[in-house]
Scaffold this motif. Structure first.
Motif, PDB file in Angstrom:
ATOM      1  N   ALA A  14      -1.996  -5.263  -7.343  1.00  0.00           N
ATOM      2  CA  ALA A  14      -0.874  -4.496  -6.890  1.00  0.00           C
ATOM      3  C   ALA A  14      -1.440  -3.812  -5.430  1.00  0.00           C
ATOM      4  O   ALA A  14      -0.590  -3.905  -4.537  1.00  0.00           O
ATOM      5  CB  ALA A  14      -0.397  -3.528  -7.910  1.00  0.00           C
ATOM      6  N   GLU A  15      -2.450  -3.183  -5.456  1.00  0.00           N
ATOM      7  CA  GLU A  15      -3.019  -2.697  -4.301  1.00  0.00           C
ATOM      8  C   GLU A  15      -3.358  -3.714  -3.162  1.00  0.00           C
ATOM      9  O   GLU A  15      -2.769  -3.441  -2.059  1.00  0.00           O
ATOM     10  CB  GLU A  15      -4.243  -1.920  -4.519  1.00  0.00           C
ATOM     11  CG  GLU A  15      -4.040  -0.661  -5.257  1.00  0.00           C
ATOM     12  CD  GLU A  15      -5.074   0.005  -5.941  1.00  0.00           C
ATOM     13  OE1 GLU A  15      -5.195   1.458  -6.112  1.00  0.00           O
ATOM     14  OE2 GLU A  15      -6.005  -0.412  -5.658  1.00  0.00           O
ATOM     15  N   ASP A  17      -1.771  -6.798  -2.916  1.00  0.00           N
ATOM     16  CA  ASP A  17      -0.504  -7.268  -2.264  1.00  0.00           C
ATOM     17  C   ASP A  17       0.094  -6.259  -1.636  1.00  0.00           C
ATOM     18  O   ASP A  17       0.731  -6.598  -0.531  1.00  0.00           O
ATOM     19  CB  ASP A  17       0.335  -7.501  -3.707  1.00  0.00           C
ATOM     20  CG  ASP A  17      -0.030  -8.647  -4.489  1.00  0.00           C
ATOM     21  OD1 ASP A  17      -0.975  -9.449  -3.830  1.00  0.00           O
ATOM     22  OD2 ASP A  17       0.419  -8.878  -5.545  1.00  0.00           O
ATOM     23  N   THR A  18       0.262  -5.086  -1.918  1.00  0.00           N
ATOM     24  CA  THR A  18       0.668  -3.994  -0.814  1.00  0.00           C
ATOM     25  C   THR A  18      -0.111  -3.876   0.608  1.00  0.00           C
ATOM     26  O   THR A  18       0.719  -3.506   1.561  1.00  0.00           O
ATOM     27  CB  THR A  18       0.336  -2.248  -1.450  1.00  0.00           C
ATOM     28  OG1 THR A  18       1.137  -2.468  -2.891  1.00  0.00           O
ATOM     29  CG2 THR A  18       1.173  -1.180  -0.698  1.00  0.00           C
ATOM     30  N   VAL A  19      -1.206  -3.892   0.574  1.00  0.00           N
ATOM     31  CA  VAL A  19      -2.054  -4.135   1.627  1.00  0.00           C
ATOM     32  C   VAL A  19      -1.556  -5.221   2.525  1.00  0.00           C
ATOM     33  O   VAL A  19      -1.316  -4.976   3.612  1.00  0.00           O
ATOM     34  CB  VAL A  19      -3.573  -3.720   1.625  1.00  0.00           C
ATOM     35  CG1 VAL A  19      -4.465  -4.025   2.750  1.00  0.00           C
ATOM     36  CG2 VAL A  19      -3.955  -2.358   0.859  1.00  0.00           C
ATOM     37  N   SER A  21       0.790  -6.964   2.303  1.00  0.00           N
ATOM     38  CA  SER A  21       2.384  -6.720   2.899  1.00  0.00           C
ATOM     39  C   SER A  21       2.382  -5.926   4.056  1.00  0.00           C
ATOM     40  O   SER A  21       3.117  -6.294   5.072  1.00  0.00           O
ATOM     41  CB  SER A  21       3.064  -6.317   1.673  1.00  0.00           C
ATOM     42  OG  SER A  21       4.596  -5.997   2.395  1.00  0.00           O
ATOM     43  N   THR A  22       1.704  -4.730   4.017  1.00  0.00           N
ATOM     44  CA  THR A  22       1.809  -3.845   5.195  1.00  0.00           C
ATOM     45  C   THR A  22       1.226  -4.745   6.504  1.00  0.00           C
ATOM     46  O   THR A  22       1.549  -4.327   7.592  1.00  0.00           O
ATOM     47  CB  THR A  22       0.919  -2.616   4.784  1.00  0.00           C
ATOM     48  OG1 THR A  22       1.649  -2.059   3.586  1.00  0.00           O
ATOM     49  CG2 THR A  22       0.869  -1.681   5.888  1.00  0.00           C
ATOM     50  N   GLN A  25       3.845  -7.050   7.744  1.00  0.00           N
ATOM     51  CA  GLN A  25       4.759  -6.273   8.435  1.00  0.00           C
ATOM     52  C   GLN A  25       4.232  -5.562   9.886  1.00  0.00           C
ATOM     53  O   GLN A  25       5.161  -5.855  10.740  1.00  0.00           O
ATOM     54  CB  GLN A  25       5.163  -5.020   7.781  1.00  0.00           C
ATOM     55  CG  GLN A  25       6.113  -5.669   6.289  1.00  0.00           C
ATOM     56  CD  GLN A  25       6.373  -4.345   5.476  1.00  0.00           C
ATOM     57  OE1 GLN A  25       5.817  -3.157   5.610  1.00  0.00           O
ATOM     58  NE2 GLN A  25       7.051  -4.668   4.605  1.00  0.00           N
TER      59      GLN A  25
END
Length: 84
Positions: A14-15, A17-19, A21-22, A25
């Motif tokens: 999850a971490e 994927d978040t990184v 995604s950031t 973006q």
């Protein structure tokens, strides 16, 4: 403590994927900003040609005009897919 596991230095899925995604973006925002700047540079830059050609800059007028044309081509290439 035997048998215990440590998560120090390990990112969870999850971490990660978040990184990711950031980063995507941020890259998208930077790309859009560059396209915006290039688009408007390509629009405004031709307004500089007439004063430079009519007044001249001295012995380097030809080089300046060629430089402006090169910058125009770069701006057109970079800003061609910008949608206002």
């Amino acid at each position: 403590m035997t048998g215990s596991t440590s998560n120090v230095g390990h990112a969870t899925a999850a971490e990660t994927d978040t990184v990711g995604s950031t980063v995507r973006q941020d890259r998208t925002a930077l790309t859009q900003s560059i396209r915006w700047l290039a688009f408007w540079t390509a629009i405004v830059l031709p307004a500089i040609y007439l004063p430079v050609l009519s007044v001249g800059i001295g012995a380097n007028t030809g080089a300046v005009v060629l430089g402006l044309l090169g910058l125009q081509l770069l701006a057109l290439r970079a800003g061609h897919s910008y949608t206002p």
